[in-house]
Each structure stands twice: as structure tokens, then as C-alpha cells.
Design a protein around this motif. Structure first.
Motif, PDB file in Angstrom:
ATOM      1  N   THR A  18       0.771  -1.252   0.000  1.00 51.32           N
ATOM      2  CA  THR A  18       0.000   0.000   0.000  1.00 51.32           C
ATOM      3  C   THR A  18       0.799   1.297   0.000  1.00 51.32           C
ATOM      4  O   THR A  18       0.396   2.255  -0.636  1.00 51.32           O
ATOM      5  CB  THR A  18      -0.996   0.068   1.182  1.00 51.32           C
ATOM      6  N   SER A 195      -3.463   5.054  -1.453  1.00 50.60           N
ATOM      7  CA  SER A 195      -4.378   4.510  -0.458  1.00 50.60           C
ATOM      8  C   SER A 195      -5.646   5.350  -0.408  1.00 50.60           C
ATOM      9  O   SER A 195      -5.581   6.586  -0.478  1.00 50.60           O
ATOM     10  CB  SER A 195      -3.693   4.503   0.915  1.00 50.60           C
ATOM     11  N   LEU A 196      -6.787   4.703  -0.294  1.00 46.96           N
ATOM     12  CA  LEU A 196      -8.065   5.421  -0.278  1.00 46.96           C
ATOM     13  C   LEU A 196      -8.294   6.035   1.106  1.00 46.96           C
ATOM     14  O   LEU A 196      -9.150   5.615   1.878  1.00 46.96           O
ATOM     15  CB  LEU A 196      -9.203   4.477  -0.644  1.00 46.96           C
ATOM     16  N   GLU A 227      -6.566   0.705  -2.331  1.00 49.19           N
ATOM     17  CA  GLU A 227      -7.590   0.308  -1.369  1.00 49.19           C
ATOM     18  C   GLU A 227      -7.422   1.138  -0.109  1.00 49.19           C
ATOM     19  O   GLU A 227      -6.369   1.742   0.120  1.00 49.19           O
ATOM     20  CB  GLU A 227      -7.480  -1.179  -1.028  1.00 49.19           C
ATOM     21  N   GLU A 229      -9.584   2.788   3.780  1.00 49.40           N
ATOM     22  CA  GLU A 229     -10.720   2.920   4.693  1.00 49.40           C
ATOM     23  C   GLU A 229     -11.883   3.734   4.126  1.00 49.40           C
ATOM     24  O   GLU A 229     -13.013   3.615   4.601  1.00 49.40           O
ATOM     25  CB  GLU A 229     -10.228   3.592   5.984  1.00 49.40           C
ATOM     26  N   ARG A 231     -13.156   3.654   0.981  1.00 52.81           N
ATOM     27  CA  ARG A 231     -13.741   3.129  -0.264  1.00 52.81           C
ATOM     28  C   ARG A 231     -15.259   3.338  -0.290  1.00 52.81           C
ATOM     29  O   ARG A 231     -15.798   3.810  -1.287  1.00 52.81           O
ATOM     30  CB  ARG A 231     -13.405   1.647  -0.442  1.00 52.81           C
ATOM     31  N   GLU A 235     -17.428   5.431  -3.006  1.00 48.12           N
ATOM     32  CA  GLU A 235     -18.468   4.796  -3.822  1.00 48.12           C
ATOM     33  C   GLU A 235     -19.778   5.566  -3.717  1.00 48.12           C
ATOM     34  O   GLU A 235     -20.484   5.768  -4.728  1.00 48.12           O
ATOM     35  CB  GLU A 235     -18.649   3.347  -3.381  1.00 48.12           C
ATOM     36  N   LEU A 249     -13.158   2.794  -9.411  1.00 52.42           N
ATOM     37  CA  LEU A 249     -12.296   2.390  -8.301  1.00 52.42           C
ATOM     38  C   LEU A 249     -11.883   0.943  -8.555  1.00 52.42           C
ATOM     39  O   LEU A 249     -12.655   0.018  -8.316  1.00 52.42           O
ATOM     40  CB  LEU A 249     -13.042   2.501  -6.967  1.00 52.42           C
ATOM     41  N   GLY A 251      -9.290  -0.762  -7.205  1.00 49.32           N
ATOM     42  CA  GLY A 251      -8.608  -1.465  -6.136  1.00 49.32           C
ATOM     43  C   GLY A 251      -7.107  -1.526  -6.346  1.00 49.32           C
ATOM     44  O   GLY A 251      -6.536  -0.844  -7.201  1.00 49.32           O
ATOM     45  N   TYR A 252      -6.461  -2.370  -5.541  1.00 49.67           N
ATOM     46  CA  TYR A 252      -5.014  -2.535  -5.656  1.00 49.67           C
ATOM     47  C   TYR A 252      -4.672  -3.321  -6.912  1.00 49.67           C
ATOM     48  O   TYR A 252      -5.315  -4.316  -7.244  1.00 49.67           O
ATOM     49  CB  TYR A 252      -4.453  -3.271  -4.433  1.00 49.67           C
TER      50      TYR A 252
END
Length: 361
Positions: A18, A195-196, A227, A229, A231, A235, A249, A251-252
């Protein structure tokens, strides 16, 4: 024949996923291994994604659910491994902002070894605990600042003596290596990576800025990789702004270089940075960058209107204009894309590893 085999270097990280500091540590392990050093990596969390080389000691495996016991177990395993390994140098890439925890770690473990502390954020307090005790500790160690701003702050404001400026490096592609285009992105898109965490990366404000720009009308999507906390919050925002088919989005992604290579450009909207790897990676792949001119990092890699656009720090109105300019001013965009890979030699693997070797000697 491998050289330096008897020189043992231990890298300490929070995790191996991350974050930019964690990626830098993983890359350093690979390059040191190539040079023949005996490498070990200690990670405090069971989160290993990045490619690395060396002996991995994962302190996050089989940890107790009871916090005091968990801390004691990790401390005991750390002591035991280092006593057995006896490294010549420990390079610590972690966040070190918990005073009591760091005092305990230093007194019980790290005091016995030669140390090098890496400061990878312009918010230096995350890496250097407050107080005279730790000022003395850091003055007895090597301290690496990953940007000129950080190194200068460490030397001047914190009056540390053995400060080194060592930025991150990028891995050059081997000749003939082809990167396949990702199959889950539209033909035209810009990309953001991180990182989100809205408090740092500010992806919520980036999405709102994108919505106000001309990009959605021009069918240019915003792809966000990472990715974290926030996300669900992101959304919900995407849905509220009716951008479900425009903001993705994803993701990783382990192959982030593919998304960077085929993007129109990279956008960085962070509140603060140290030396963002993703800018260097993007430029090395020939993809220009639009970035806030954070106090640390971006201006060392981006020359405004040459290989990207530097935007007044935290000015989201100016960021929207930059997104529009890069999407409509073809002459400006093509000029920056043509020059994206220029002047990166100072961040090449060979150049940066020579800086690390000066410490290891």
C-alpha cells in the motif's frame, strides 16, 4: 561471486503493501541483494504484497488478539531474531509517531545496533518522536530524508547531524519488454494512485473536481487504483454525482505500471507527500503528470509545462483548470508527453544506490 555476503542489512517496515515507503524498502532489498548483501526484512503487520528479496520475518503472523500480549510477542520475536542475525545496520522505514512504543523499542532492541532512520513524509512528526530523548537517538544514527525539503528540515529545524538526501528510484524497463494494455479501462482515462484515505490523498475532492471539469463530457474517465478505509465513502460520492461509469475504483493492482503507461496522464491531489513514487514511475513510462505543488516531492520531478503541470498547492480550482488544459490544449499536452522521460537520470537505480552505498560503507 557474490560480494558483501558477510554484511547483514536489516530493513524494518510496518508492512510490505500500500505505501510508498514500503515500496521503496522492497525495491531497496532487491538492489542490495543484487550487490551481494545479506538482507532480512522485518514487517510488523501481516500484509505482504510487494516483491522483495531476503529473509522475511513477519511479526504479524499468529499474533494474539490481546493487545499487551501481542506487543510483547512481537518485541520478543524481534529481540530473538536480531540477536541471532546481528545485522551491521538496521534501516527503519516505519512510521514512528508513538512516543512510548518507540522508547520501548529503542531501549529494549534497537539501542544495541547501528541504525538508519528514513523520513518519507513532509509531516516529519510521523517519523521522529518529539522530545530531547529521540533527538539524541537520531543524532547518533544516520537519518535519510527522501526529498530535499525533508532533508533540509531535518538538518536545520531539528539540528540533526548525519542527514542524507536520498530520493526514491525507479526501475528501468529492460530492453524489449512490452507492457500489455489493461483490459478493464476505457480508451481514454486519467489515473490516480494511492491509499483510499481522503485525509491524505483527497480522492473525494479529486472526484468532485473531476466532475466539474470538462473531462466527463469528453468521455475521459478517472481511474483510481488503491484500497483503503474510505472506499465506501468514495463509492457513495460517485453514485451521488452520477459518475458510476466515469469514475472507476479498481482497487489494488500489482501491475500499476500498465495503468500508468496507457493513461492520458497521472493526477496527484494529495494534501501532503514526501517523494511520491508514482510520479517517478509515471514519467519513466512516458506519461506526464498533473500534481499539486506540495511542499515536498513533486517539484523535484516535475518541471511545469515541460513534463507535466505543477498546480498551486491545495488550489482545487487551479487543479480543475489544469485537468481541462491538459485535455484540450494538445500542443501543451504533446510537449509534456514528449519530454516526460527526460532528466530522470538523477533518479535511476545506479545513481540512488550509490547514495545508499555511502551509508553502508
Amino acid at each position: 561471486m557474490r560480494q558483501n555476503i558477510n554484511t547483514r542489512i536489516c530493513l524494518v517496515v510496518d508492512c510490505l503493501s500500500t505505501g510508498g515507503a514500503e515500496k521503496a524498502a522492497a525495491r531497496l532489498s532487491v538492489e542490495l541483494d543484487k550487490l551481494g548483501y545479506s538482507i532480512s526484512i522485518i514487517t510488523f503487520l501481516d500484509d505482504v504484497v510487494y516483491n522483495y528479496q531476503g529473509k522475511l520475518v513477519n511479526l504479524g503472523i499468529k499474533e494474539s488478539s490481546i493487545k499487551p500480549i501481542r506487543h510483547f510477542q512481537k518485541l520478543s520475536r524481534l529481540q530473538q531474531f536480531l540477536k541471532q542475525e546481528q545485522p551491521s545496520l538496521i534501516i527503519d522505514f516505519r512510521m514512528r509517531n508513538h512516543w512510548f512504543k518507540e522508547r520501548m523499542l529503542y531501549t529494549a532492541v534497537f539501542k544495541k545496533y547501528a541504525m538508519c532512520y528514513v523520513v518519507s513524509s513532509s509531516h516529519i512528526a510521523w517519523h521522529l518522536p518529539k522530545g530531547s530523548f529521540f533527538k539524541k537517538v537520531y543524532n547518533n544514527a544516520h537519518v535519510v530524508g527522501v526529498s530535499k525539503y525533508i532533508a533540509s528540515k531535518l538538518a536545520k529545524d531539528y539540528a540533526l547531524e548525519k542527514v542524507h538526501y536520498i530520493p526514491n528510484f525507479y526501475n528501468e524497463l529492460e530492453e524489449g519488454v512490452q507492457i500489455a494494455r489493461p483490459t478493464d479501462v476505457p480508451e481514454n482515462y486519467i489515473v490516480a494512485v494511492g491509499s483510499l484515505r481522503n485525509a491524505i490523498k483527497q480522492f473525494d475532492q479529486l472526484i468532485a473536481t473531476y466532475e466539474r471539469s470538462r473531462l466527463p463530457k469528453h468521455q475521459i474517465a478517472l481511474v483510481i487504483l488503491g484500497e483503503g478505509e474510505d472506499r465506501e465513502n468514495l463509492e457513495s460520492l460517485i453514485s451521488a454525482l452520477n459518475l458510476t461509469n466515469k469514475v472507476l475504483l479498481l482497487g489494488y493492482k500489482s501491475n500499476v505500471e500498465a495503468y500508468l503507461k496507457y493513461a492520458n496522464f497521472l493526477v496527484l491531489s494529495s494534501k501532503l507527500e514526501g517523494f511520491p513514487n508514482v510520479i517517478l514511475e509515471s514519467l519513466s513510462l512516458g506519461t506526464p503528470v498533473v500534481s499539486f505543488d506540495c511542499v515536498s516531492g513533486p517539484s523535484e520531478m516535475i518541471t511545469d509545462k515541460e513534463n507535466g503541470l505543477l498546480v498551486a498547492n491545495q488550489n482545487f480550482g487551479a487543479l480543475r483548470k489544469a485537468l481541462d488544459d491538459f485535455s484540450t490544449d494538445k500542443e501543451l499536452y504533446n510537449h509534456c508527453k514528449t519530454h516526460a522521460q527526460q532528466n530522470l537520470t538523477k533518479f535511476s537505480t545506479d545513481t540512488i544506490m550509490r547514495k545508499w552505498l555511502e551509508i553502508l560503507k
